[in-house]
Design a protein around this motif. Structure first.
Motif, short mmCIF file in Angstrom:
data_model
loop_
_atom_site.label_atom_id
_atom_site.label_comp_id
_atom_site.label_asym_id
_atom_site.label_seq_id
_atom_site.Cartn_x
_atom_site.Cartn_y
_atom_site.Cartn_z
N UNK A 70 0.85 -1.05 -0.16
CA UNK A 70 0.08 -0.13 0.11
C UNK A 70 0.88 1.10 -0.19
N UNK A 71 1.90 1.22 1.05
CA UNK A 71 2.93 2.61 0.83
C UNK A 71 3.51 2.57 -0.33
N UNK A 72 4.15 1.55 -1.06
CA UNK A 72 4.75 1.87 -2.13
C UNK A 72 3.84 2.11 -3.36
N UNK A 73 2.63 1.67 -3.32
CA UNK A 73 1.74 2.05 -4.23
C UNK A 73 1.22 3.62 -4.12
N UNK A 74 1.16 4.04 -2.88
CA UNK A 74 1.05 5.29 -2.87
C UNK A 74 2.09 6.41 -3.22
N UNK A 75 3.51 6.01 -3.08
CA UNK A 75 4.60 6.32 -3.41
C UNK A 75 4.46 6.61 -4.82
N UNK A 76 4.23 5.34 -5.73
CA UNK A 76 4.35 5.41 -7.17
C UNK A 76 3.35 6.40 -7.84
N UNK A 77 2.14 6.30 -7.18
CA UNK A 77 1.12 7.34 -7.61
C UNK A 77 1.56 8.67 -7.44
N UNK A 78 2.10 9.11 -6.43
CA UNK A 78 2.32 10.20 -6.07
C UNK A 78 3.72 10.75 -7.16
N UNK A 79 4.52 9.89 -7.28
CA UNK A 79 5.74 10.36 -8.18
C UNK A 79 5.07 10.41 -9.81
N UNK A 80 4.17 9.46 -10.09
CA UNK A 80 3.73 9.83 -11.32
C UNK A 80 2.84 10.99 -11.61
N UNK A 81 2.20 11.30 -10.69
CA UNK A 81 1.48 12.88 -10.50
C UNK A 81 2.38 13.92 -10.69
N UNK A 82 3.56 13.69 -9.91
CA UNK A 82 4.50 14.73 -9.84
C UNK A 82 5.20 15.04 -11.17
N UNK A 83 5.39 13.94 -11.75
CA UNK A 83 5.96 13.80 -13.24
C UNK A 83 5.01 14.47 -14.22
N UNK A 84 3.78 14.07 -14.24
CA UNK A 84 2.70 14.64 -15.19
C UNK A 84 2.83 16.32 -14.86
N UNK A 85 2.69 16.68 -13.64
CA UNK A 85 2.81 18.09 -13.31
C UNK A 85 4.02 18.69 -13.58
N UNK A 86 5.22 17.91 -13.61
CA UNK A 86 6.40 18.71 -14.02
C UNK A 86 6.40 18.83 -15.79
N UNK A 87 5.70 17.82 -16.41
CA UNK A 87 5.79 17.75 -17.86
C UNK A 87 4.73 18.95 -18.26
N UNK A 88 3.55 18.91 -17.40
CA UNK A 88 2.57 20.04 -18.17
C UNK A 88 3.13 21.28 -17.76
N UNK A 89 3.76 21.37 -16.40
CA UNK A 89 4.32 22.89 -16.12
C UNK A 89 5.38 23.17 -16.83
N UNK A 90 6.15 22.41 -17.55
CA UNK A 90 7.53 22.73 -18.05
C UNK A 90 6.91 23.15 -19.48
N UNK A 91 5.93 22.63 -20.15
CA UNK A 91 5.26 22.86 -21.55
C UNK A 91 4.79 24.10 -21.26
#
Length: 186
Positions: A70-91
């Motif tokens: 459960x903890x690792x799933x939360x970490x992966x979801x947060x990381x994916x959301x952060x990566x998407x945010x960085x991608x969209x924000x950088x654009x």
């Protein structure tokens, strides 16, 4: 996430049942020490307790694995959301110019600061699930009927009880070959 949380609850229930069985074996053994000694069952009772304790350990390891999943799933979801945010924000910063680089960095830092509290909430959810399961077991025990209920029409016990004596009483049991051996209790 709810699938993992339900799995934790299910595995924890099973682990607590195994713990209950192990403690019951321990209590039965302590209460019946004379009987265990008479029949030389020390090794049998010890093995029985070790088996139940190992089953409890295995179930608790399953609970721990589910918690980590459960903890690792939360970490992966947060990381994916952060990566998407960085991608969209950088654009947004580079292509459209809707956001300044300073605003983008500030927002990234704010987003990253949410990581710790989200992990803490995940651990809190697991802890609450453990408490819920344990509380349910306590209430189930408290709600269980009496083993020997009092009879409403039973006469009261007399305050004074006489004496009782046994004379020439002994117990014998057959040995493994089926032959009687000497008395085990006189």
């Amino acid at each position: 996430f709810s699938v993992l949380i339900r799995a934790i609850k299910k595995k924890l229930r099973s682990a607590l049942k195994k713990q209950e069985r192990a403690l019951t074996i321990l209590e039965e053994t302590f209460r019946g020490i004379p009987i265990v000694k008479i029949f030389r069952l020390e090794e049998y009772e010890s093995d029985r307790f070790v088996r139940e304790r190992f089953a409890f350990f295995k179930n608790m390891m399953r609970v721990a694995r589910a918690e980590i999943s459960l903890e690792q799933t939360v970490v992966v979801v947060i990381t994916v959301c952060f990566m998407i945010f960085v991608w969209v924000g950088a654009k947004d910063v580079c292509i459209t110019g809707n956001m300044t680089p300073g605003d983008f960095i500030a927002f990234c830092l704010a987003f990253a600061s949410l990581y710790g509290p989200i992990r803490s909430v995940t651990k809190l959810v697991v802890s609450v699930q453990k408490c819920t399961v344990s509380g349910a077991r306590i209430f189930a025990f408290m709600d269980s009927p009496e083993v020997i209920p009092d009879q409403s029409e039973a006469p009261p016990l007399p305050a004074e009880i006489g004496s009782l004596s046994f004379e020439e009483v002994q117990f014998t049991y057959p040995n493994r070959a089926g032959r009687e051996r000497g008395p085990v209790l006189k």
